[in-house]
Write a protein that holds these residues in place. Sequence first.
Motif, PDB file in Angstrom:
ATOM      1  N   VAL A 232       0.816  -1.206   0.000  1.00 54.63           N
ATOM      2  CA  VAL A 232       0.000   0.000   0.000  1.00 54.63           C
ATOM      3  C   VAL A 232       0.857   1.266   0.000  1.00 54.63           C
ATOM      4  O   VAL A 232       0.416   2.339  -0.430  1.00 54.63           O
ATOM      5  N   TYR A 233       2.108   1.132   0.453  1.00 50.74           N
ATOM      6  CA  TYR A 233       3.026   2.280   0.486  1.00 50.74           C
ATOM      7  C   TYR A 233       4.070   2.191  -0.623  1.00 50.74           C
ATOM      8  O   TYR A 233       5.183   2.724  -0.488  1.00 50.74           O
ATOM      9  N   ALA A 234       3.712   1.559  -1.730  1.00 51.35           N
ATOM     10  CA  ALA A 234       4.655   1.389  -2.840  1.00 51.35           C
ATOM     11  C   ALA A 234       5.199   2.719  -3.340  1.00 51.35           C
ATOM     12  O   ALA A 234       6.377   2.815  -3.712  1.00 51.35           O
ATOM     13  N   ASN A 235       4.373   3.754  -3.341  1.00 57.21           N
ATOM     14  CA  ASN A 235       4.840   5.071  -3.789  1.00 57.21           C
ATOM     15  C   ASN A 235       5.916   5.631  -2.868  1.00 57.21           C
ATOM     16  O   ASN A 235       6.838   6.314  -3.317  1.00 57.21           O
ATOM     17  N   THR A 236       5.808   5.330  -1.589  1.00 53.83           N
ATOM     18  CA  THR A 236       6.840   5.769  -0.630  1.00 53.83           C
ATOM     19  C   THR A 236       8.132   4.994  -0.861  1.00 53.83           C
ATOM     20  O   THR A 236       9.225   5.586  -0.875  1.00 53.83           O
ATOM     21  N   TRP A 237       8.024   3.694  -1.048  1.00 51.49           N
ATOM     22  CA  TRP A 237       9.235   2.883  -1.225  1.00 51.49           C
ATOM     23  C   TRP A 237       9.948   3.249  -2.538  1.00 51.49           C
ATOM     24  O   TRP A 237      11.177   3.172  -2.618  1.00 51.49           O
ATOM     25  N   GLU A 238       9.201   3.680  -3.516  1.00 52.40           N
ATOM     26  CA  GLU A 238       9.800   4.075  -4.790  1.00 52.40           C
ATOM     27  C   GLU A 238      10.733   5.282  -4.625  1.00 52.40           C
ATOM     28  O   GLU A 238      11.683   5.461  -5.408  1.00 52.40           O
ATOM     29  N   LYS A 239      10.511   6.066  -3.602  1.00 52.59           N
ATOM     30  CA  LYS A 239      11.329   7.258  -3.365  1.00 52.59           C
ATOM     31  C   LYS A 239      12.681   6.916  -2.738  1.00 52.59           C
ATOM     32  O   LYS A 239      13.558   7.782  -2.645  1.00 52.59           O
ATOM     33  N   ILE A 240      12.857   5.675  -2.285  1.00 52.84           N
ATOM     34  CA  ILE A 240      14.158   5.263  -1.731  1.00 52.84           C
ATOM     35  C   ILE A 240      15.084   4.967  -2.896  1.00 52.84           C
ATOM     36  O   ILE A 240      15.025   3.892  -3.499  1.00 52.84           O
TER      37      ILE A 240
END
Length: 299
Positions: free
Chosen positions: A289-297
Motif C-alpha cells: 500500500v506504500y509502494a509510492n513511498t518505497w519508490e522514493k528510496i
Amino acid sequence: MKKTVVFCCALWMLLWSPGLFAQELNCRVIVDAEQVGQSNKKIFETLEKSLTDFVNKTRWTNKVYAPQERINCSMYITVSDYESDRFSGAIQVQSSRPVYNASYESPVFNFQDRQFNFRYLEFQPLFFNPNTFESNLVSVVTYYVYIILGMDADTFAPQGGTAYYEQARKIVNLAQSSNYSGWKQSDGNKSRWGLVDNLLSNPFKSYRTALYEYHRKGLDMMTQDATSGKESMARSMKFLERVNSTRPNSFLLQVFFDAKKDEILNVFSDGPKVDIVSLKNSLNKVAPVYANTWEKITF
C-alpha cells in the motif's frame, strides 16, 4: 559501623523518596469535542485533566523509571456524539522511544480506535481495578497503556513486552461481558481483541522480533556504526516477510508501517549505502500500500 548504617538508611530514603522516580508514561491527553458543538465545554476540559492525571500519575508496573526514561506518548480523543453522561467517538494512540545516544525519538505505535463509547460524569474519579470491569473509559485507556508499555519493551528486549500484553488481554477478557464494542472477536481484526490476540499469538512472534531487530540492533546502533545499524533495520523486514507469508496484509503489519513508513524512507535515503534492492523488494511484499513511498528510496 554506626556511620555505615546511617549512610545506608539515608541512601534508602533518597532512593525511595516520593517524586524522585516518575511513573512510566509522559502522556499528552487531548479531548476534542468540536464536533458536538457544546457551548459548555467544561466537562470535556475536566475529562481531559482527569485522564491526564490518571495516565501519568498511576504506577503501572513494578519497575523504577527515572524522569528521562518515561515513555513519550499521546492519546487524542475525538468526541463525535455527547448526551448527558454518554460519549462516543474515537481515540488515536501514539507512542515513541528515544534512540540511543541521539536526540531523535522513533515512532513505535500509531493507531486509531473508532469503537470508543463510554459513560462519564464530571469529576467522576478514575480508578483501575485489574480484577473487574467497572468503566469502559478506564478499561480502554488502561488497555492502551499496557499496549504502549508492551511495544516499548519489545523494542528493548526480545519478546520483552509479553507481561504487558498479558495484562492487556486480561482487560479484554473482563470487558467482554460488557455491551461495549471493540472487546470481542466478532468486532473484527482491527478491534482491541484483535490487536492483543495478534501480539500474543505464535504466528506473530517474528513481528515482535522485528521490533527488537529494527530498534535495538538497528536504530540504537546508528551513532556507533551506521552501516551495521541500517543493515539490521533492513534485516528486520525479513522477519516481517515471515509474518506476511502466513498472515498476508495483517493488522499488525499495517500498525507497524503506519508508524514507520516515513522513518524508513528517511533512514534509507541517506548515509552509508546498503542493499536497497533487497530492502525495497521486502517492503513491497509486506506493505504494498506504500509502494509510492518505497519508490522514493533511491539512495
